[in-house]
Design a protein around this motif. Structure first.
Motif, PDB file in Angstrom:
ATOM      1  N   GLU A   1       1.535  -2.830   4.752  1.00 38.72           N
ATOM      2  CA  GLU A   1       1.166  -1.968   3.634  1.00 38.72           C
ATOM      3  C   GLU A   1       1.592  -2.589   2.307  1.00 38.72           C
ATOM      4  N   ASP A   2       2.768  -3.227   2.298  1.00 40.97           N
ATOM      5  CA  ASP A   2       3.242  -3.879   1.078  1.00 40.97           C
ATOM      6  C   ASP A   2       2.319  -5.020   0.654  1.00 40.97           C
ATOM      7  N   LYS A   3       1.803  -5.778   1.626  1.00 39.12           N
ATOM      8  CA  LYS A   3       0.878  -6.866   1.287  1.00 39.12           C
ATOM      9  C   LYS A   3      -0.371  -6.302   0.623  1.00 39.12           C
ATOM     10  N   THR A   4      -0.834  -5.180   1.156  1.00 36.55           N
ATOM     11  CA  THR A   4      -2.014  -4.541   0.579  1.00 36.55           C
ATOM     12  C   THR A   4      -1.732  -4.083  -0.840  1.00 36.55           C
ATOM     13  N   GLU A   5      -0.576  -3.463  -1.048  1.00 39.98           N
ATOM     14  CA  GLU A   5      -0.226  -2.974  -2.379  1.00 39.98           C
ATOM     15  C   GLU A   5      -0.013  -4.125  -3.357  1.00 39.98           C
ATOM     16  N   LEU A   6       0.551  -5.224  -2.884  1.00 35.87           N
ATOM     17  CA  LEU A   6       0.724  -6.394  -3.742  1.00 35.87           C
ATOM     18  C   LEU A   6      -0.632  -6.949  -4.161  1.00 35.87           C
ATOM     19  N   PHE A   7      -1.581  -6.940  -3.252  1.00 39.20           N
ATOM     20  CA  PHE A   7      -2.951  -7.354  -3.575  1.00 39.20           C
ATOM     21  C   PHE A   7      -3.514  -6.508  -4.712  1.00 39.20           C
ATOM     22  N   TYR A   8      -3.358  -5.191  -4.615  1.00 39.83           N
ATOM     23  CA  TYR A   8      -3.862  -4.311  -5.666  1.00 39.83           C
ATOM     24  C   TYR A   8      -3.117  -4.551  -6.978  1.00 39.83           C
ATOM     25  N   LEU A   9      -1.822  -4.755  -6.900  1.00 45.46           N
ATOM     26  CA  LEU A   9      -1.026  -4.984  -8.108  1.00 45.46           C
ATOM     27  C   LEU A   9      -1.478  -6.237  -8.845  1.00 45.46           C
ATOM     28  N   LEU A  10      -1.645  -7.335  -8.117  1.00 44.76           N
ATOM     29  CA  LEU A  10      -2.044  -8.587  -8.757  1.00 44.76           C
ATOM     30  C   LEU A  10      -3.439  -8.488  -9.359  1.00 44.76           C
ATOM     31  N   ASN A  11      -4.320  -7.746  -8.714  1.00 40.95           N
ATOM     32  CA  ASN A  11      -5.669  -7.599  -9.254  1.00 40.95           C
ATOM     33  C   ASN A  11      -5.689  -6.743 -10.518  1.00 40.95           C
ATOM     34  N   VAL A  12      -4.786  -5.793 -10.623  1.00 36.56           N
ATOM     35  CA  VAL A  12      -4.677  -5.004 -11.848  1.00 36.56           C
ATOM     36  C   VAL A  12      -4.097  -5.865 -12.973  1.00 36.56           C
ATOM     37  N   LEU A  13      -3.095  -6.660 -12.656  1.00 34.41           N
ATOM     38  CA  LEU A  13      -2.413  -7.439 -13.684  1.00 34.41           C
ATOM     39  C   LEU A  13      -3.186  -8.684 -14.120  1.00 34.41           C
ATOM     40  N   PHE A  14      -3.854  -9.352 -13.185  1.00 36.02           N
ATOM     41  CA  PHE A  14      -4.404 -10.677 -13.484  1.00 36.02           C
ATOM     42  C   PHE A  14      -5.876 -10.856 -13.108  1.00 36.02           C
ATOM     43  N   GLY A  15      -6.571  -9.795 -12.847  1.00 34.66           N
ATOM     44  CA  GLY A  15      -7.971  -9.933 -12.462  1.00 34.66           C
ATOM     45  C   GLY A  15      -8.100 -10.356 -11.009  1.00 34.66           C
ATOM     46  N   LYS A  16      -9.259 -10.850 -10.639  1.00 41.00           N
ATOM     47  CA  LYS A  16      -9.566 -11.114  -9.232  1.00 41.00           C
ATOM     48  C   LYS A  16      -8.599 -12.132  -8.615  1.00 41.00           C
ATOM     49  N   THR A  17      -7.848 -11.641  -7.643  1.00 41.27           N
ATOM     50  CA  THR A  17      -6.827 -12.450  -6.986  1.00 41.27           C
ATOM     51  C   THR A  17      -6.886 -12.226  -5.484  1.00 41.27           C
ATOM     52  N   TYR A  18      -6.986 -13.330  -4.747  1.00 40.18           N
ATOM     53  CA  TYR A  18      -6.941 -13.268  -3.287  1.00 40.18           C
ATOM     54  C   TYR A  18      -5.487 -13.263  -2.825  1.00 40.18           C
ATOM     55  N   VAL A  19      -5.212 -12.495  -1.777  1.00 37.48           N
ATOM     56  CA  VAL A  19      -3.905 -12.555  -1.126  1.00 37.48           C
ATOM     57  C   VAL A  19      -4.131 -12.963   0.321  1.00 37.48           C
ATOM     58  N   TYR A  20      -3.378 -13.950   0.737  1.00 38.92           N
ATOM     59  CA  TYR A  20      -3.538 -14.552   2.064  1.00 38.92           C
ATOM     60  C   TYR A  20      -2.205 -14.484   2.787  1.00 38.92           C
ATOM     61  N   SER A  21      -2.225 -14.145   4.064  1.00 41.54           N
ATOM     62  CA  SER A  21      -0.979 -14.173   4.824  1.00 41.54           C
ATOM     63  C   SER A  21      -1.222 -14.804   6.180  1.00 41.54           C
TER      64      SER A  21
ATOM     65  N   GLU B   1       4.637   4.396  -5.567  1.00 44.77           N
ATOM     66  CA  GLU B   1       5.834   4.096  -4.781  1.00 44.77           C
ATOM     67  C   GLU B   1       6.107   2.593  -4.738  1.00 44.77           C
ATOM     68  N   PHE B   2       5.037   1.807  -4.612  1.00 43.80           N
ATOM     69  CA  PHE B   2       5.209   0.358  -4.545  1.00 43.80           C
ATOM     70  C   PHE B   2       5.677  -0.191  -5.890  1.00 43.80           C
ATOM     71  N   VAL B   3       5.054   0.255  -6.963  1.00 45.82           N
ATOM     72  CA  VAL B   3       5.465  -0.187  -8.294  1.00 45.82           C
ATOM     73  C   VAL B   3       6.905   0.235  -8.565  1.00 45.82           C
ATOM     74  N   ASP B   4       7.246   1.461  -8.193  1.00 45.91           N
ATOM     75  CA  ASP B   4       8.612   1.954  -8.408  1.00 45.91           C
ATOM     76  C   ASP B   4       9.635   1.116  -7.651  1.00 45.91           C
TER      77      ASP B   4
ATOM     78  N   LYS C   1       1.013  -2.541 -18.047  1.00 43.21           N
ATOM     79  CA  LYS C   1      -0.020  -1.813 -17.311  1.00 43.21           C
ATOM     80  C   LYS C   1       0.465  -0.473 -16.742  1.00 43.21           C
ATOM     81  N   PHE C   2       1.783  -0.327 -16.582  1.00 44.07           N
ATOM     82  CA  PHE C   2       2.306   0.870 -15.940  1.00 44.07           C
ATOM     83  C   PHE C   2       3.417   1.489 -16.786  1.00 44.07           C
ATOM     84  N   GLU C   3       3.552   2.783 -16.646  1.00 45.22           N
ATOM     85  CA  GLU C   3       4.633   3.480 -17.331  1.00 45.22           C
ATOM     86  C   GLU C   3       5.936   3.238 -16.582  1.00 45.22           C
ATOM     87  N   ILE C   4       6.879   2.638 -17.271  1.00 44.63           N
ATOM     88  CA  ILE C   4       8.175   2.334 -16.674  1.00 44.63           C
ATOM     89  C   ILE C   4       9.219   3.300 -17.216  1.00 44.63           C
ATOM     90  N   GLU C   5       9.843   4.005 -16.327  1.00 42.65           N
ATOM     91  CA  GLU C   5      10.852   4.989 -16.754  1.00 42.65           C
ATOM     92  C   GLU C   5      12.214   4.322 -16.899  1.00 42.65           C
TER      93      GLU C   5
END
Length: 244
Positions: free
Chosen positions: A80-100, A216-219, A240-244
């Motif tokens: 699940e973390d790999k999936t969330e990291l994929f989404y995070l990188l795509n939000v921050l840096f545009g189209k990004t492949y994640v490979y494991s 949860e992943f960003v936190d 990109k995200f609200e940091i408390e």
């Protein structure tokens, strides 16, 4: 001869932000990435050999009883973390492949297991590949290679003008009849170059919906960054995200 296991994760940005992504990854994993120079897997080739990441992190390695310290894999503790990291990188840096990739090998009995996943932001797909072969006991995914590929072997042998002949073992498995030298030699040559890869490899793909990473992943990353006083990482996330 020996045993080993490995886990790594790789990345490829195609939005022109490779340098920014690499810097972020260095902050995230707390160490520099390695340039990808081919599969880390030992004697077990890439399943998706038409794709290679640009950089990677070797998360764990256990080779011939030598243990290497894990890098900060709090980021990728689960699939699940790999999936969330994929989404995070795509939000921050545009189209990004994640490979494991991960795998194990035992050169005593030539037993190899390998698993690959590729998160594709262009096709919105997750590609999954698995390879499980053991040359020592002549099996793929735990099943006798000759039983699994019998129809294929007999078809190819007949095309070569070779008469197929099998020996039946007490457990019901079959082997090429050693008294038929021509068929025996054909089988082992055919298996070495074609059958193990063909029947010892499985591929599948599933659709993925592009979205933002979970809060949860960003936190979790934010909490870790604060613990380690990683102010630069926090600054990038705050764009990109609200940091408390």
């Amino acid at each position: 001869m020996g045993y080993g296991e490995y886990i790594c994760i790789g990345f490829k940005n195609i939005s022109g932000k490779t340098k920014n992504m690499n810097h972020f990854l260095e902050l995230l994993f707390e160490e520099p990435a390695e340039e990808w120079n081919g599969s880390y897997g030992v004697d077990c080739q890439e399943i998706y050999d038409d794709f290679l990441p640009e950089v990677y992190y070797l998360l764990t390695e256990d080779d011939y009883d030598i243990e290497f310290a894990e890098c900060s894999n709090y980021v990728v503790e689960s699939e699940e973390d790999k999936t969330e990291l994929f989404y995070l990188l795509n939000v921050l840096f545009g189209k990004t492949y994640v490979y494991s990739e991960n795998g194990t090998f035992n050169t005593v009995d030539d037993n190899y297991y390998r698993e690959e996943k590729i998160y594709d932001p262009c096709k919105c797909k997750r590609l999954y590949g698995e390879r499980n072969v053991c040359h020592g006991d002549e099996s793929v995914f735990g099943e006798n290679i000759w039983n699994v590929a019998r129809e294929d072997i007999e078809h190819e042998a007949k095309n070569e003008g070779i008469v197929p002949e099998w020996s039946v073992e007490t457990d019901g498995t079959i082997k090429p009849d050693r008294d038929n030298n021509e068929f025996d030699e054909f089988c082992y040559e055919y298996a070495s170059f074609i059958l193990y890869d063909k029947y010892g490899t499985k591929k599948s793909e599933t659709d993925i919906e592009m979205r933002e990473p979970s809060k949860e992943f960003v936190d979790k990353i934010v909490a870790r960054a604060k613990e380690t006083n990683n102010t630069e990482l926090l600054a990038i996330l705050s764009e990109k995200f609200e940091i408390e």
